[in-house]
Design a protein around this motif. Sequence first.
Motif, short mmCIF file in Angstrom:
data_model
loop_
_atom_site.label_atom_id
_atom_site.label_comp_id
_atom_site.label_asym_id
_atom_site.label_seq_id
_atom_site.Cartn_x
_atom_site.Cartn_y
_atom_site.Cartn_z
N THR A 290 0.84 -1.21 0.00
CA THR A 290 0.00 0.00 0.00
C THR A 290 0.87 1.25 0.00
N LEU A 291 1.93 1.24 0.79
CA LEU A 291 2.83 2.38 0.84
C LEU A 291 3.61 2.53 -0.47
N VAL A 292 4.04 1.42 -1.03
CA VAL A 292 4.75 1.46 -2.31
C VAL A 292 3.85 2.01 -3.40
N ASP A 293 2.58 1.59 -3.39
CA ASP A 293 1.62 2.07 -4.40
C ASP A 293 1.38 3.58 -4.27
N GLN A 294 1.62 4.12 -3.08
CA GLN A 294 1.47 5.57 -2.87
C GLN A 294 2.73 6.34 -3.27
N GLY A 295 3.71 5.62 -3.80
CA GLY A 295 4.93 6.27 -4.29
C GLY A 295 6.02 6.44 -3.25
N ILE A 296 5.88 5.79 -2.10
CA ILE A 296 6.91 5.88 -1.06
C ILE A 296 8.04 4.91 -1.41
#
Length: 467
Positions: A290-296
Amino acid sequence: MKLYNTLTRQIDEILPLQTGKLGIYTCGPTVYDYAHIGHWFTYVRADTLVRALQADGYDTTWVMNITDVGHLVSDADDGEDKLEKGARREGKTAWDVASAYTKDFLDCMELLHIQEPNFIVKATDHIDEQIKLIEQLESKGYTYVIDDGVYYDTSKFEGYAAFAKLDLDEQQEGARVSVNQQKRNPSDFALWKFSPQDHTRDMEWPSPWGTGFPGWHIECSAMSMTYLGESFDIHTGGIDHVPVHHTNEIAQSEAATGKRMAQTWMHSNHVSVEGEKISKSLGNGIRLQTLVDQGIPVEAIRLHILESHYRSQSKFSLESLQASANRLKHWQQVAALIWQPADGIGASLAQPIADSAATIHQALTNDLNTPQVLTAVDAIFTQVETRLIATNDVPHFQDFLDYLKTVLGIDLLANGTISAGQQSIIDQRRVARTNNDWAASDALRDQLSAQGIGIKDVSSGTLWFRL
């Protein structure tokens, strides 16, 4: 290396059982669902410990288990097996659920740059070892059989309550473990659970006591013994395991062998979101994906974890994670100076870089003080950014960046240098500035910016960095 040892409640020096070698066991995931960010705090910290030990010259053997059967929803001895719960939720077999979430966990480990342990071991692959250990405990008089399984009699193990400092006299049945009128003591726990009479489980095996499945705690004892021996150096895990899981591991293992199970116990403290501990039961767990999908960037997530000490109660928020992402970006921009050496800029940075590496080593070996490590990196990077890197300093700076990659698991040069075409644009802009063609200079700057490259004009020339 010194670590806070839950066993002694003090910071102890690590004294290897075998000179130069360390055996480390980490309690891994129960693979009935996705791991959440709280879990990743624990595993990144364990990985950082292993990295620090390796950098300190130790030959490490790291074992991590996969709990794919036997972990009941109460964390004790009643309720549904979490794998059975996951199977019902998804309309699959428990085997399919375990396979899918094991794969996701291992993929996320790789994504977070967590080193692959020497052994990743599944409970379902070690049923024979668990049965043999229960038989060993049975032969020494530590077990008894009741309607729903084979149980460990905690009253037979002197000092059962010592590790977690439990008060068994005041402990009310049903507070830490569920009511079972047949148990001799409230703290007794299941070594082997019998399958229900009315249906066949996805996961069950024959045993000398009847068809069933292992208890959660016996799994770790059997697997740690299999790969690390009856006594090993360091056991890591989440602090929530202290009162039940790790207390029971100690009771089983040490009753069977007569030896101390682990010399040092390292526990990662709780992580909270908005003041509440992260847990699946509260529904506030956040997946890594989820965090990766938010560009983190995953490196920023790892950096954020290292910004708090493993013994502190950490607070997770998207705001603090963004601050970590900004810190990472700055570090990457400073690291990129290695490709842009400038001569005639002043005194060498070789000694400050060496001093910084020594400070970092000292912080890591003093109870894995990662916040102090990051402060030291900030300090030397401020010097580098101010004074720049001379050609003679490049090898020293490269060694330092390699060291950070080794101990922190963050490669600040992973994005690489700029392309020949982008360097050509920088060269063209320099010519434009020499000719006082400011319009062309600005247009070329905008062209680089569109490609994610920023530039900064300094006395020695033009420096580039990634936006």
